[in-house]
Design an enzyme around this catalytic site. Structure first.
Site, PDB file in Angstrom:
ATOM      1  N   GLU A 291     -21.098 -22.946 -31.171  1.00 49.25           N
ATOM      2  CA  GLU A 291     -21.825 -21.709 -31.461  1.00 49.25           C
ATOM      3  C   GLU A 291     -21.526 -20.761 -30.314  1.00 49.25           C
ATOM      4  O   GLU A 291     -21.984 -20.949 -29.192  1.00 49.25           O
ATOM      5  CB  GLU A 291     -23.336 -21.955 -31.569  1.00 49.25           C
ATOM      6  CG  GLU A 291     -24.102 -20.713 -31.967  1.00 49.25           C
ATOM      7  CD  GLU A 291     -25.319 -20.468 -31.126  1.00 49.25           C
ATOM      8  OE1 GLU A 291     -25.477 -19.319 -30.647  1.00 49.25           O
ATOM      9  OE2 GLU A 291     -26.113 -21.408 -30.923  1.00 49.25           O
ATOM     10  N   CYS A 325     -28.365 -15.029 -28.805  1.00 42.38           N
ATOM     11  CA  CYS A 325     -27.046 -14.890 -29.418  1.00 42.38           C
ATOM     12  C   CYS A 325     -27.111 -14.215 -30.777  1.00 42.38           C
ATOM     13  O   CYS A 325     -26.095 -13.715 -31.265  1.00 42.38           O
ATOM     14  CB  CYS A 325     -26.389 -16.260 -29.537  1.00 42.38           C
ATOM     15  SG  CYS A 325     -27.427 -17.485 -30.349  1.00 42.38           S
TER      16      CYS A 325
END
Length: 522
Positions: A291, A325
């Site tokens: 990720e 994020c």
């Protein structure tokens, strides 16, 4: 006649060791006092290898600071490549027995860990706040979120079903079973120092894997506290190992990625680092979950509920002072509602107060360090130099700590002409960009190499389906700024990564094996 030489030597050695022990106890006590916990033993200042708390071999230390005041919280060891190899070996040895435990046994241990995380909720939240900077409300919120991964994957452990597949050959029966992949190398970031571990480690442990964890050097104490609670829950030695490092991160990362003992890598962090680790892991063709970075578009169409869109923007953009994020990075607002939306958002943001996360009147904490502040300031200055207007904030406040004021910018140019269009800001700045048509905004939203998350607000059901399917991201928030929870898959496309965590993410830590039974017609 005095004592023999060997006895004097032994006495001197013992005295030296006692002084060293007293020094370590005093140092640990100082760190513990700094944190002010109800259970001071949650603070660990050493790495963990095969069930033993260890210092760095060369005596090196990493100083962990509180970003709210830039004062030291304590130190953890600068561990070595040799110690990393030792941790990998320990995890490999522990896997031989841990992988053979029943799913019910792993479930029970994970549920014990879950209970301990709830029991120590206040302390774990406080640790997160002190080393990361987020407010205590957010710190405790992260512990709650973090604990749900442990609970969820405990429940997933007992549901790793295989399947029977009908065979076209009468004499053969096909059975597919799932087995743990092996030792897992886990790399976690500083912005969610607890949740990013449990989302990975919970799945790994539930599957029957063992782990070597390298936490971010900015926030190691949350990881070490979780390891302490895992020990109390009864996880065997070697199942969880933690290597702390800052200056040795490249050789240690390379060792974990290239080791033939390690069978899977799970990483959360920036795209450049993700590419580096991905390349290293390819040398042994191991499983990888990544990720990486994002640049999330947030779109407000003309038919949106403006009040809801403002609240969704705040939830997405300003959580963790913009250091998530999946936070909104480019906020596109239709020209017909642009002025109203900008005014309402600016009014809300003007009421925010950036301050020490432990203070009850602080709505937002600091950024993680000075480099982060400089990056945010550079993004704002770049946009202003190209015509953007500062509605709220736009500067660094006076005083200690790594703070930047919660900020709203209007009239930000569209496309990659500004740094907002090129990079993930990772700070508390809402950059408002005007658009006219649906086609235009979709092209703008997709004009990036990354694709983690996207958001939009609309009440037109046809548009909802069109835009949701057109956005080039792994996750879409539709009339909500909150898309992350334990039960759903989390991950991106393009250069935002591969694989999914959460949800059925336990499958990322397992291998499917076909058992073809032949000769059954005889």
């Amino acid at each position: 006649m005095g004592p023999p030489l060997f006895l004097l030597t032994s006495l001197r050695t013992a005295a030296k060791q006692n002084r060293l022990v007293r020094f370590r106890m005093a140092s640990t006590a100082a760190v513990v006092n700094t944190f002010g916990l109800n259970d001071p033993s949650l603070i660990r200042t050493q790495g963990l290898i095969n069930g033993k708390w260890v210092d760095g071999e060369d005596g090196g230390k990493i100083t962990v600071t509180n970003p709210a005041n830039n004062e030291g919280l304590g130190t953890v060891p600068e561990m070595t490549l040799a110690q990393t190899k030792e941790a990998i070996t320990a995890a490999g040895d522990a896997f031989k027995s841990w992988s053979k435990t029943t799913a019910k046994h792993r479930h029970d241990l994970l549920m014990k860990l879950y209970g301990l995380m709830l029991q120590h909720h206040d302390d774990l939240g406080r640790i997160i706040t002190l080393e990361n900077g987020k407010t205590l409300t957010e710190g405790k919120g992260e512990n709650s979120y973090s604990s749900t991964f442990v609970e969820w994957f405990a429940e997933e452990a007992v549901r790793t079903y295989g399947e029977q597949i009908p065979s076209p050959i009468p004499s053969i029966r096909n059975i597919v079973i799932k087995q743990p992949v092996g030792v897992v190398g886990i790399f976690t970031p500083w912005n969610f120092p607890s949740a990013m571990i449990t989302r990975k480690l919970g799945a790994a442990l539930a599957a029957g894997c063992t782990a070597v964890i390298k936490p971010a050097p900015e926030t190691p104490f949350s990881a070490l506290a979780l390891a302490e609670l895992a020990h109390r829950a009864g996880f065997p030695d070697g199942v969880i190992n933690i290597v702390t490092t800052h200056k040795n991160v490249i050789p240690i990362g390379k060792e974990i990625c290239e080791s033939k003992v390690v069978k899977k890598i799970s990483f959360t962090g920036s795209t450049p680092v993700a590419k580096l680790l991905y390349g290293m892991a390819s040398s042994t063709i191991k499983k990888v979950s990544i990720e990486a970075g994002g640049n999330s578009p947030f779109i407000v169409f003309g038919d949106a509920n403006i009040d809801d869109a403002v609240e969704g923007t705040i939830a997405s953009k300003f959580r963790g002072s913009g250091q998530t994020c999946i936070c909104a990075n480019r906020i596109y607002v239709h020209s017909s509602v642009y002025a109203e939306f900008a005014s309402r958002l600016a009014e809300k943001v003007a009421a925010f107060k950036a301050g020490d996360g432990l203070l009850s009147d602080s709505t937002h904490g600091p950024l993680i360090h000075e480099r982060a502040v400089s990056k945010v300031a550079r993004h704002v200055e770049d946009a202003v130099s190209k015509g953007a207007q500062i509605l709220v904030g736009g500067k660094r406040p006076d005083g200690p700590g790594s703070f930047y004021e919660p900020t709203v910018l209007s009239d930000v140019p569209s496309g990659p002409s500004t740094l907002f269009g090129q990079e993930e800001t990772f700070g508390p700045v809402a950059a408002l960009i005007k658009f006219e048509t649906e086609r235009e905004v979709i092209e703008l939203a997709n004009d990036t190499d990354v694709g983690l998350a996207g958001y939009f607000y609309s009440r037109d059901i046809g548009r909802i389906w069109r835009v949701a399917e057109a956005l080039e991201v792994g996750m879409v928030g539709i009339n909500t700024g909150n898309i992350a929870n334990t039960t759903v898959p989390f991950g991106g496309i393009k250069e935002s990564g591969i694989g999914r965590e959460g949800g059925h993410g336990i499958n990322e830590y397992m291998q499917e094996k076909l058992l073809a039974f032949g000769g059954l017609d005889k």
